[in-house]
Scaffold this motif. Sequence first.
Motif, mmCIF file in Angstrom:
data_model
loop_
_atom_site.group_PDB
_atom_site.id
_atom_site.type_symbol
_atom_site.label_atom_id
_atom_site.label_comp_id
_atom_site.label_asym_id
_atom_site.label_seq_id
_atom_site.Cartn_x
_atom_site.Cartn_y
_atom_site.Cartn_z
ATOM 1 N N PRO A 20 36.691 53.413 29.562
ATOM 2 C CA PRO A 20 35.468 53.674 30.378
ATOM 3 C C PRO A 20 34.147 54.252 29.960
ATOM 4 O O PRO A 20 33.334 54.262 30.550
ATOM 5 C CB PRO A 20 36.172 55.014 31.047
ATOM 6 C CG PRO A 20 37.057 55.613 29.825
ATOM 7 C CD PRO A 20 37.454 54.495 29.278
ATOM 8 N N GLY A 96 35.084 46.517 30.570
ATOM 9 C CA GLY A 96 35.206 47.687 30.762
ATOM 10 C C GLY A 96 36.598 48.134 31.411
ATOM 11 O O GLY A 96 37.047 47.516 32.125
ATOM 12 N N GLY A 97 36.938 49.526 31.186
ATOM 13 C CA GLY A 97 38.163 50.184 31.538
ATOM 14 C C GLY A 97 39.244 49.086 31.142
ATOM 15 O O GLY A 97 39.555 48.852 30.022
ATOM 16 N N ASP A 98 40.022 48.795 32.195
ATOM 17 C CA ASP A 98 41.303 47.990 31.956
ATOM 18 C C ASP A 98 41.028 46.544 32.541
ATOM 19 O O ASP A 98 40.388 46.455 33.331
ATOM 20 C CB ASP A 98 42.447 48.599 32.428
ATOM 21 C CG ASP A 98 43.829 47.577 32.576
ATOM 22 O OD1 ASP A 98 44.809 47.913 31.477
ATOM 23 O OD2 ASP A 98 44.066 46.768 33.380
ATOM 24 N N VAL A 101 42.459 45.802 35.947
ATOM 25 C CA VAL A 101 42.109 46.769 37.190
ATOM 26 C C VAL A 101 40.608 46.330 37.602
ATOM 27 O O VAL A 101 39.713 46.673 37.394
ATOM 28 C CB VAL A 101 42.095 48.294 36.797
ATOM 29 C CG1 VAL A 101 41.754 49.159 38.086
ATOM 30 C CG2 VAL A 101 43.504 48.714 36.437
ATOM 31 N N PHE A 102 40.833 45.604 38.733
ATOM 32 C CA PHE A 102 39.294 45.226 39.403
ATOM 33 C C PHE A 102 38.421 44.667 38.256
ATOM 34 O O PHE A 102 37.196 45.024 38.351
ATOM 35 C CB PHE A 102 38.736 46.254 40.039
ATOM 36 C CG PHE A 102 39.513 46.735 41.450
ATOM 37 C CD1 PHE A 102 39.873 45.774 42.385
ATOM 38 C CD2 PHE A 102 39.931 48.166 41.367
ATOM 39 C CE1 PHE A 102 40.942 46.097 43.362
ATOM 40 C CE2 PHE A 102 40.602 48.685 42.442
ATOM 41 C CZ PHE A 102 41.258 47.687 43.536
ATOM 42 N N SER A 126 41.579 52.916 32.269
ATOM 43 C CA SER A 126 40.698 52.412 33.351
ATOM 44 C C SER A 126 39.875 53.752 33.778
ATOM 45 O O SER A 126 40.360 54.750 33.711
ATOM 46 C CB SER A 126 41.658 52.069 34.642
ATOM 47 O OG SER A 126 40.693 51.846 35.749
ATOM 48 N N SER A 127 38.855 53.510 34.353
ATOM 49 C CA SER A 127 37.684 54.649 34.928
ATOM 50 C C SER A 127 38.357 55.173 36.153
ATOM 51 O O SER A 127 38.124 56.261 36.597
ATOM 52 C CB SER A 127 36.464 54.001 35.303
ATOM 53 O OG SER A 127 36.545 52.770 36.230
ATOM 54 N N MET A 180 33.718 50.731 42.426
ATOM 55 C CA MET A 180 32.743 50.391 43.117
ATOM 56 C C MET A 180 32.595 50.792 44.386
ATOM 57 O O MET A 180 33.142 51.538 45.031
ATOM 58 C CB MET A 180 33.103 48.677 43.154
ATOM 59 C CG MET A 180 33.261 48.099 42.005
ATOM 60 S SD MET A 180 33.752 46.378 41.637
ATOM 61 C CE MET A 180 35.487 46.456 42.302
ATOM 62 N N VAL A 206 31.897 60.286 40.420
ATOM 63 C CA VAL A 206 32.018 60.695 38.832
ATOM 64 C C VAL A 206 31.119 59.360 38.410
ATOM 65 O O VAL A 206 31.751 58.458 38.782
ATOM 66 C CB VAL A 206 33.315 60.765 38.260
ATOM 67 C CG1 VAL A 206 32.864 61.333 36.944
ATOM 68 C CG2 VAL A 206 34.202 61.825 38.979
ATOM 69 N N TRP A 208 28.883 57.516 35.184
ATOM 70 C CA TRP A 208 28.819 57.313 33.915
ATOM 71 C C TRP A 208 30.080 58.200 33.313
ATOM 72 O O TRP A 208 29.880 58.830 32.178
ATOM 73 C CB TRP A 208 27.699 57.507 33.349
ATOM 74 C CG TRP A 208 26.612 56.416 33.456
ATOM 75 C CD1 TRP A 208 25.440 56.518 34.469
ATOM 76 C CD2 TRP A 208 26.679 55.153 33.079
ATOM 77 N NE1 TRP A 208 24.869 55.307 34.346
ATOM 78 C CE2 TRP A 208 25.582 54.607 33.674
ATOM 79 C CE3 TRP A 208 27.491 54.369 32.291
ATOM 80 C CZ2 TRP A 208 25.285 53.217 33.237
ATOM 81 C CZ3 TRP A 208 27.336 53.025 32.047
ATOM 82 C CH2 TRP A 208 26.112 52.434 32.535
ATOM 83 N N ALA A 209 31.134 58.119 33.709
ATOM 84 C CA ALA A 209 32.135 58.946 33.526
ATOM 85 C C ALA A 209 32.447 58.952 31.766
ATOM 86 O O ALA A 209 32.624 57.589 31.358
ATOM 87 C CB ALA A 209 33.679 58.787 34.108
ATOM 88 N N PRO A 236 27.390 53.103 37.881
ATOM 89 C CA PRO A 236 28.701 53.048 38.266
ATOM 90 C C PRO A 236 29.426 54.314 38.297
ATOM 91 O O PRO A 236 28.827 55.097 37.704
ATOM 92 C CB PRO A 236 29.196 52.397 36.919
ATOM 93 C CG PRO A 236 28.312 52.962 35.761
ATOM 94 C CD PRO A 236 27.079 53.009 36.482
ATOM 95 N N ALA A 237 29.899 54.323 39.513
ATOM 96 C CA ALA A 237 30.919 55.792 39.935
ATOM 97 C C ALA A 237 32.118 55.382 40.405
ATOM 98 O O ALA A 237 32.435 54.396 41.026
ATOM 99 C CB ALA A 237 29.990 56.272 40.591
HETATM 100 N N1 SAH Z 1 38.342 47.017 34.995
HETATM 101 C C1 SAH Z 1 37.555 48.552 35.126
HETATM 102 C C2 SAH Z 1 36.682 48.361 36.622
HETATM 103 C C3 SAH Z 1 35.775 47.237 36.717
HETATM 104 S S1 SAH Z 1 35.132 47.426 38.439
HETATM 105 C C4 SAH Z 1 38.066 49.708 34.965
HETATM 106 O O1 SAH Z 1 39.620 49.439 34.828
HETATM 107 O O2 SAH Z 1 37.805 50.662 34.880
HETATM 108 C C5 SAH Z 1 33.547 48.461 38.069
HETATM 109 C C6 SAH Z 1 33.678 49.662 38.506
HETATM 110 O O3 SAH Z 1 34.517 50.561 37.804
HETATM 111 C C7 SAH Z 1 32.404 50.512 38.884
HETATM 112 O O4 SAH Z 1 31.646 49.973 40.096
HETATM 113 C C8 SAH Z 1 32.770 51.809 38.765
HETATM 114 O O5 SAH Z 1 33.259 52.103 40.027
HETATM 115 C C9 SAH Z 1 33.952 51.723 37.985
HETATM 116 N N2 SAH Z 1 33.441 52.264 36.442
HETATM 117 C C10 SAH Z 1 33.510 51.520 35.335
HETATM 118 N N3 SAH Z 1 33.420 52.418 34.270
HETATM 119 C C11 SAH Z 1 32.912 53.593 34.869
HETATM 120 C C12 SAH Z 1 32.269 54.678 34.449
HETATM 121 N N4 SAH Z 1 32.105 55.031 33.113
HETATM 122 N N5 SAH Z 1 32.163 56.033 35.151
HETATM 123 C C13 SAH Z 1 32.280 55.856 36.458
HETATM 124 N N6 SAH Z 1 32.688 54.581 37.126
HETATM 125 C C14 SAH Z 1 32.928 53.475 36.358
#
Ligand code: SAH
Length: 515
Positions: A20, A96-98, A101-102, A126-127, A180, A206, A208-209, A236-237
């Motif tokens: 994240p 980003g994240g996983d 996951v989206f 994932s976030s 998103m 949340v 920029w978590a 991003p939140a």
């Molecule tokens: N695969 C990613 C998600 C990608 S979709 C995951 O697993 O996290 C992109 C969305 O992820 C953003 O619009 C937001 O909703 C979320 N996101 C990703 N990083 C973030 C963060 N650091 N803080 C808050 N939301 C985040």
Amino acid sequence: MSSTPTISAAGICYLVGAGPGDLGLVTLRARECIERAEVVVFDALCNPAMLAWAPAEAELIDAGKRAGAHKLKQSETNALLVEKTRAGKIVVRLKGGDPFVFGRGAEEALALARAELAFEIVPGISSALAGPAYAGIPVTQRGVVSQLTIFTGHEDPEKGGSAVDFAQLARTPGTRVMLMGVERLASITRQFLDGGERPDLPVALVRWATTGRQETLVGTLADIAEKAAARGFEAPAVAIFGEVVRAREELDWFEKKRRLAGKRIVVTRTRKQAGALSAKLTALGADVLEIPTIRIEKPANEREFAELVKDAHTYDWVMFTSPNGVDAFFGWFYRLYEDARDIGGARVAAVGPATAARVKEFRLKVDLQPSEAVAEALVGAFEKEQGSVENLKILLVRPETTREVLAAALTKKGAIVDEAIGYRTVPATAAEDRTGATERFRQEGADLVTFASSSAVENFLALGLPLAPELKFASLGPITSATMRARGLRVDVESSKANLDALVAAICRFYAGKK
Ligand code: SAH
């Protein structure tokens, strides 16, 4: 690496979750992949600091903004991954994240599978989970909720044809986490209300978590959209809908404990240097910009340096003036010799604590540690140790660029000094700015710039970056401060001791005094 690729062809694509944002939340497996990548294709949400783990010669492709032009379309990204993997490259697709996951990781994996290319999935944090956790919100809680739903707010529910059934979501028990769609919050919360969800349901956003920029906003289903609009709370939140949000009142840990939250702090660095200072500042909540200032290169005459290293055992003393000099020396030493004892009777002197610490990493004792690279202090330290420096054979390991005061001072007292020029520093170029920190500094500025040495001051100023009048400057100690003043910089913060912990403590005190 621990596991072998599924297909033995050279090319492989790793679909890697970048977590994240917090670098500490990247998996070991992800780091291994990045460290051996030939091509890295990354997204806007990946923490760019991890790109510095890639080999210097790796090709870095920003899929969010390729060569300053448009964002790559998904089909173009798929085609790019297939092309690079088919060409036999080790490709890392950082998401980003996983990745599943989206993250549209499924589409990319399918493109690779259909092209019969090797791929592996490296899951990431994932976030959807880290966002709530870093806001002090448990997504499940015994006795409160035992069901978790993750959905996307990507599609506008009022436009019709949305893949998300909001009426059903409104009736779904348990915690609901949305990725998103903060921009569409008004319309989404209306759908929930229309679907029969209670207006006082707690909701948290949340943004920029897990990073230095994390912010959390808490409200209810009825008022969260309005609050977010009023605060300019943008992507991003992640949004959390559910009773569990209340736990934050007691469990908020990340935003609460960070004494440097909201401060953007510049750390100057060389590409190879470990980000010890950055890590300490980040842990306190600062948004750290690591600006590369210099690059360490081989000396013009490396052969001569190697010869001197080879003869090190013939000297009474080997003296180091910087950690880079220590690295250069032992780099050669262990190419020439297999045994540390081949340094013979030579004793070791190291100027300053960082240099001494580096010598110790090579498991050698430091016999003499003058605290400053000031000629008198140095000669004094030698005399105290040895009575006199007369006729002592000293090998002085140093960079190409320093002004030569040390050797002259020792020679004047009768020592026989040979200078081993182990490396040279050259200014960083735009290519070194792999994390985009320099660009962010240009665009957004910062609160504070830290300098851990005089050369850091010189090297930073040589970049010619714009310095806003309100920008503050912190120094590691009196020598660095003197250089700063000589170059027309104010010293707003000065560390009481010449080490990084003391510098961080001084910065915290500075901001504590301001609150
Ligand atoms: N695969 C990613 C998600 C990608 S979709 C995951 O697993 O996290 C992109 C969305 O992820 C953003 O619009 C937001 O909703 C979320 N996101 C990703 N990083 C973030 C963060 N650091 N803080 C808050 N939301 C985040």
